[in-house]
Write an enzyme that holds these catalytic residues in place. Structure first.
Site, mmCIF file in Angstrom:
data_model
loop_
_atom_site.group_PDB
_atom_site.id
_atom_site.type_symbol
_atom_site.label_atom_id
_atom_site.label_comp_id
_atom_site.label_asym_id
_atom_site.label_seq_id
_atom_site.Cartn_x
_atom_site.Cartn_y
_atom_site.Cartn_z
ATOM 1 N N HIS A 25 0.814 -1.229 0.000
ATOM 2 C CA HIS A 25 0.000 0.000 0.000
ATOM 3 C C HIS A 25 0.850 1.283 0.000
ATOM 4 C CE1 HIS A 25 0.319 0.260 4.390
ATOM 5 N NE2 HIS A 25 -0.571 -0.672 4.627
ATOM 6 N N HIS A 79 -5.532 -7.979 15.135
ATOM 7 C CA HIS A 79 -5.683 -6.771 14.324
ATOM 8 C C HIS A 79 -6.353 -7.176 13.015
ATOM 9 C CE1 HIS A 79 -4.304 -3.583 11.720
ATOM 10 N NE2 HIS A 79 -3.213 -4.166 11.321
ATOM 11 N N GLU A 81 -6.528 -5.773 9.891
ATOM 12 C CA GLU A 81 -6.049 -5.453 8.534
ATOM 13 C C GLU A 81 -5.851 -6.734 7.722
ATOM 14 O OE1 GLU A 81 -2.813 -2.634 8.313
ATOM 15 O OE2 GLU A 81 -3.236 -2.233 6.196
ATOM 16 N N ASP A 83 -3.946 -8.140 5.692
ATOM 17 C CA ASP A 83 -2.748 -8.989 5.574
ATOM 18 C C ASP A 83 -2.696 -9.998 6.723
ATOM 19 O OD1 ASP A 83 -2.384 -6.580 6.992
ATOM 20 O OD2 ASP A 83 -0.213 -6.690 6.869
ATOM 21 N N HIS A 146 -1.404 -0.085 14.933
ATOM 22 C CA HIS A 146 -1.678 1.175 14.277
ATOM 23 C C HIS A 146 -3.108 1.281 13.798
ATOM 24 C CE1 HIS A 146 -1.309 -0.214 9.863
ATOM 25 N NE2 HIS A 146 -1.336 -1.306 10.598
ATOM 26 N N ASP A 165 1.379 -5.840 14.426
ATOM 27 C CA ASP A 165 2.292 -5.142 13.499
ATOM 28 C C ASP A 165 3.507 -4.521 14.204
ATOM 29 O OD1 ASP A 165 1.193 -5.465 10.949
ATOM 30 O OD2 ASP A 165 -0.314 -3.944 11.330
ATOM 31 N N TYR A 192 10.191 0.421 8.556
ATOM 32 C CA TYR A 192 8.842 0.023 8.969
ATOM 33 C C TYR A 192 8.282 1.039 9.967
ATOM 34 C CZ TYR A 192 5.181 -3.256 10.402
ATOM 35 O OH TYR A 192 3.982 -3.862 10.658
ATOM 36 N N HIS A 225 5.097 -9.419 11.047
ATOM 37 C CA HIS A 225 5.922 -9.313 9.838
ATOM 38 C C HIS A 225 7.393 -9.458 10.228
ATOM 39 C CE1 HIS A 225 2.634 -7.668 7.387
ATOM 40 N NE2 HIS A 225 2.384 -6.793 8.356
#
Ligand code: FEO
Length: 397
Positions: A25, A79, A81, A83, A146, A165, A192, A225
């Site tokens: 993104h 979370h 999101e 991914d 986040h 994250d 990051y 990640h």
């Protein structure tokens, strides 16, 4: 194919590596990334997070190398999101739709907004504990780190923090742990932080204070990640403390775009001027450097110096892109100055100064405009401007 990695006697990393992704993104991921998920085997088997939708089969294959996926009793979504939750419907279809998905209160809302399929969602409170057998899991709300629904899961007996994250890096490679990858991981982690978390630095400070005040012991950090911090989790915690304080170093970043090389000439002289003060400088052409790499350099720089020619009474489109991106991440404690060549109207410097004001930056020079092509005097002025900004940086850092 990624295979599961044992991280303790009963905990496995079962996620997937995305070798191909180069644009996450809008963030350049030259080393790809990984979507980490973790399987805890106990009286109740628990999966922490899933992966991107396209990797659902790979995740389930990894799990099935350890246990039959239908033996998973619950999934924790730290979370929403995509991914990390994109594969959730496929996972639930395989393990049983009636199985519980634990999430934060906001997670309840967010997961419902993302998936029309019915999930058996149950929210947990900040500080709530559950026992799954030998393991006690504690949930820590980390709102806006986040996303509004972000939370961490802490495995109490093993002192492992599953940090969603936070503390991650976009990295796909041969290494799973910090002691395997070495120092290069810090460049991935800094990029990051600069591009994902900088905007939430005050919350990072609050979080680190809470962790310190509560005496939470952390032997390992498992982010969603990149590599797992098993050897020295304190190293990434200290780096987060440093980055979130936004205390700049003796460095200026000069970014520019150019139409007929005039603004580029100005940029080079300004950079030389900064260097002549004994201050480090990064000279970055916005058409050659990705916005996320520029942001990484801006994170700890004391000064941002931006050059744009005037185009159609405005700034160059790529400069506008980079400025919009930087603005969103809200870097603090910056000096700023603008420059640029123009033909007949010359609004770019004024527009950039307004952007600096909006970002709360201290404008240290009114800006330098040169019509068409800079001559020797103009280039001397550029050098002097850079030198003056360099001196100011040296005085304040
Ligand atoms: Fe890695 Fe916020 O998702």
């Amino acid at each position: 194919m990624f295979k599961p990695v044992k991280i303790t006697d009963n905990i496995y990393s079962v996620g997937c590596r995305d070798w191909d992704i180069r644009d996450f993104h809008g963030y350049s991921t030259y080393s790809g990334t990984s979507y980490n998920a973790f399987l805890i085997l106990d009286k109740q088997n628990v999966l922490i997070d899933t992966v991107k939708k396209e990797f659902a089969d790979e995740l389930l294959d990894n799990i099935s190398r350890i246990i039959d996926p239908s033996k998973i009793d619950m999934v924790i979504s730290n979370h929403t999101e995509m991914d990390h939750s994109g594969a959730l419907p496929a996972v639930m279809n395989t393990i049983g739709k009636d199985k519980t998905v634990l999430c934060s209160k906001m997670g309840l809302k967010n997961l419902k907004s993302h998936f029309s399929s019915a999930l058996n969602l149950k929210s947990v409170e900040h500080g709530e504990k559950i026992s799954i057998g030998k393991h006690t899991l504690v949930f820590l709300e980390t709102k806006m780190l986040h996303w509004p629904d972000s939370m961490f899961t802490y495995a109490k007996e093993d002192k492992i923090l599953f940090s969603s994250d936070a503390f991650g890096q976009h990295y796909a490679g041969d290494c799973t742990f910090d002691d395997e990858i070495g120092e290069s991981v810090m460049d991935h982690a800094a990029k990051y932080y600069a591009n994902i978390l900088l905007n939430y630095s005050s919350r990072v400070q609050d979080l680190l204070k809470n962790v310190s005040d509560s005496g939470l012991e952390i032997s390992m950090i498992c982010p969603d990640h990149g590599i797992i911090w098993r050897d020295n989790p304190g190293k990434i915690i200290q780096a987060y403390d440093r980055w979130s304080r936004q205390e700049p170093v003796k460095k200026a970043v000069v970014i520019f775009d150019t139409m007929w090389n005039s603004t580029a000439k100005m940029a080079r002289e300004i950079a030389k001027g900064v260097e002549s003060s004994g201050v480090n400088v990064r000279l970055m052409n916005t058409r050659k450097c990705h916005r996320s790499d520029i942001m990484t350099e801006v994170m700890d720089a004391k000064a941002l110096i931006v050059g744009s020619p005037t185009l159609n009474n405005g700034i160059f489109p790529v400069i506008a892109d980079v400025i919009t991106y930087i603005k969103g991440l809200k870097p603090k404690n910056k000096l700023a100055a603008a420059f640029g060549s123009y033909g007949w109207s010359g609004e770019a410097v004024k527009i950039l100064n307004k952007e600096f004001q909006d970002m709360g930056m201290e404008i240290v020079d009114d800006g330098l405009k040169v019509q068409y092509v800079p001559d020797k005097d103009d280039l001397n002025k550029c050098f002097e401007m850079g030198h003056k900004i360099g001196q100011k940086i040296a005085e304040t850092c």
